[in-house]
Design a protein around this motif. Structure first.
Motif, short mmCIF file in Angstrom:
data_model
loop_
_atom_site.label_atom_id
_atom_site.label_comp_id
_atom_site.label_asym_id
_atom_site.label_seq_id
_atom_site.Cartn_x
_atom_site.Cartn_y
_atom_site.Cartn_z
N GLU A 124 34.73 73.39 49.53
CA GLU A 124 36.10 73.08 50.36
C GLU A 124 35.95 71.48 50.66
O GLU A 124 37.02 70.81 50.36
CB GLU A 124 35.87 73.95 51.52
CG GLU A 124 36.88 73.54 52.63
CD GLU A 124 38.38 73.39 52.09
OE1 GLU A 124 38.66 74.18 51.42
OE2 GLU A 124 39.42 72.54 52.88
N PHE A 143 28.80 70.02 57.11
CA PHE A 143 30.11 69.90 56.90
C PHE A 143 30.70 70.76 55.82
O PHE A 143 32.06 70.94 55.93
CB PHE A 143 30.31 68.42 56.58
CG PHE A 143 30.16 67.29 57.46
CD1 PHE A 143 30.59 67.29 59.00
CD2 PHE A 143 29.12 66.36 57.15
CE1 PHE A 143 30.15 66.41 59.65
CE2 PHE A 143 28.85 65.42 58.05
CZ PHE A 143 29.41 65.41 59.40
N GLU A 144 30.11 71.34 55.31
CA GLU A 144 30.21 72.51 54.23
C GLU A 144 30.78 73.62 54.77
O GLU A 144 31.67 74.31 54.18
CB GLU A 144 29.00 72.64 53.33
CG GLU A 144 28.79 71.67 52.20
CD GLU A 144 27.48 71.59 51.37
OE1 GLU A 144 27.45 70.82 50.61
OE2 GLU A 144 26.79 72.72 51.72
N GLY A 145 30.23 74.07 55.79
CA GLY A 145 30.47 75.26 56.37
C GLY A 145 30.32 76.52 55.59
O GLY A 145 29.36 76.31 54.60
N SER A 146 31.04 77.60 55.38
CA SER A 146 30.59 78.53 54.47
C SER A 146 31.24 78.33 53.07
O SER A 146 30.75 79.27 52.06
CB SER A 146 31.69 79.99 55.03
OG SER A 146 32.86 79.58 55.21
N ASP A 147 31.80 77.47 52.71
CA ASP A 147 32.32 77.21 51.51
C ASP A 147 32.05 75.59 50.98
O ASP A 147 32.71 74.62 51.31
CB ASP A 147 33.91 77.13 51.57
CG ASP A 147 34.43 77.23 49.99
OD1 ASP A 147 33.42 76.87 48.91
OD2 ASP A 147 35.69 77.26 49.70
N GLY A 169 36.72 71.48 64.95
CA GLY A 169 35.52 71.01 64.67
C GLY A 169 35.17 69.64 64.72
O GLY A 169 33.77 69.32 64.76
N ASN A 170 35.88 68.79 64.52
CA ASN A 170 35.69 67.20 64.23
C ASN A 170 35.81 66.40 65.50
O ASN A 170 35.43 65.10 65.52
CB ASN A 170 36.67 66.78 63.30
CG ASN A 170 36.16 65.52 62.81
OD1 ASN A 170 34.99 65.18 62.51
ND2 ASN A 170 37.14 64.67 62.34
N MET A 206 29.61 69.83 63.91
CA MET A 206 30.81 70.47 63.36
C MET A 206 31.10 71.80 64.21
O MET A 206 30.34 72.54 64.01
CB MET A 206 30.75 70.95 61.86
CG MET A 206 31.81 71.99 61.34
SD MET A 206 33.06 70.84 60.67
CE MET A 206 33.50 72.04 59.20
N GLY A 207 31.93 71.84 65.09
CA GLY A 207 32.19 72.92 66.10
C GLY A 207 33.25 72.60 67.26
O GLY A 207 33.48 71.38 67.32
N LYS A 229 25.34 69.28 54.55
CA LYS A 229 25.34 71.00 54.71
C LYS A 229 26.14 71.17 56.13
O LYS A 229 26.84 72.23 56.01
CB LYS A 229 24.04 71.46 54.58
CG LYS A 229 23.23 71.19 53.31
CD LYS A 229 21.87 71.81 53.09
CE LYS A 229 21.40 71.41 51.79
NZ LYS A 229 20.49 70.08 51.79
#
Ligand SMILES: NC(=O)c1ccc[n+]([C@@H]2O[C@H](COP(=O)([O-])OP(=O)(O)OC[C@H]3O[C@@H](n4cnc5c(N)ncnc54)[C@H](OP(=O)(O)O)[C@@H]3O)[C@@H](O)[C@H]2O)c1
Length: 248
Positions: A205, A198-202, A153-154, A98-99, A196
């Motif tokens: 989400e 794909f979860e990012g900071s939330d 990011g995908n 993811m980036g 994890k």
């Protein structure tokens, strides 16, 4: 009656996460397994020995780095030399990402494509020799709902899974005449280490957009795949089964 009694399956990425759940579910259904892992771990060896004793099947841990074509070919050579039928191939191993594409090194993109796309293609081509001879076989590729999702990011991961889906559909058109089906699953967020990423900071989400409202357990995905492999599903070919509990 166990649903995969007497069958033999190759499962990649078998050492943890979804692959480990496949190993358990397949063993419970009477299937013997070549469990492909990248490294040799004592804890996994103990795990499969326990399953062998409990379910009276054999599980061999075959070590292969799926980023290397030679390593994949060596693993297949070893499996093929045993002269058993290869009834099922589960191309499960994968690398998450993811980036921003602009900031992603091409070396990493190549490695991810090797594991997520090329390795399933190499394995499929190799086992197809056995399956066409047998006039039967099942290949299941583990794609992702990310294959159809559009978000920043995908680009790398999503496009690799889209390639795997496209490969699945067209390869399936070649195989049916040999009694071999090729299908893919597209899971939503699964409760494994990978989610994890794909979860990012939330963490809430990604599941906010699912009717299910939670991550899917690996065993729930394995149950669906066991059903896909039952004899009365042999008309299902070249399809992608989405397993996400529904969109919201
Ligand atoms: N988790 C999710 O939310 C989710 C959602 C949709 C689809 N998927 C797909 O489901 C599949 C399984 O993912 P997971 O959730 O179980 O992820 P995971 O826990 O991160 O496991 C990934 C597996 O792939 C193996 N692998 C990675 N690179 C490899 C290499 N070079 N050679 C050999 N094995 C390699 C890993 O081996 P090591 O243990 O050696 O690292 C591990 O067993 C993947 O294809 C993934 O893209 C996952």
């Amino acid at each position: 009656m166990r649903r995969l009694e007497g069958k033999n399956a190759i499962i990649t990425g078998a050492g943890r996460g979804l692959g480990k759940a496949f190993v358990k579910a397949f063993a419970m259904e009477g299937c013997s397994i070549w469990a492909i892992t990248r490294s040799d771990r004592e804890e996994f060896r103990e795990y499969i020995t326990g399953l062998e004793e409990e379910y009276d099947i054999t599980i061999e841990n075959v070590i292969a780095d799926l980023a290397s074509e030679d390593s994949i070919k060596n693993a297949y050579k070893h499996i093929n030399s045993q002269k058993k039928s290869i009834d099922i191939l589960i191309n499960n191993a994968g690398i998450a990402h993811m980036g921003l594409f602009q900031l992603t090194k091409m070396e990493f993109v190549k490695q991810l494509y090797m594991v997520n796309v090329i390795a399933p293609m190499i394995f499929s081509q190799l086992v197809m020799r056995n399956m066409s001879r047998q006039q039967s076989g099942r290949i299941v590729n583990v794609a992702s709902t990310a294959a159809e999702e559009v978000y920043e990011g995908n680009a790398v991961y999503g496009s690799s899974k889209a390639a795997l889906v496209a490969f699945t559909k067209s390869f399936a058109a070649e195989t049916m005449k040999y009694g071999v089906t090729v299908n893919a699953i597209a899971p939503g967020l699964i409760n494994t280490d990978m989610s994890k990423v794909f979860e990012g900071s939330d963490p809430k989400e990604p599941i906010r957009h699912t009717a299910l409202g939670r991550k899917i357990e690996p065993s729930e995905i394995a149950d669906v795949v066991i059903n896909m492999l039952s004899d009365d599903m042999n008309i299902i070919n070249g399809t992608v089964i989405t397993i996400n509990g529904g969109h919201k």
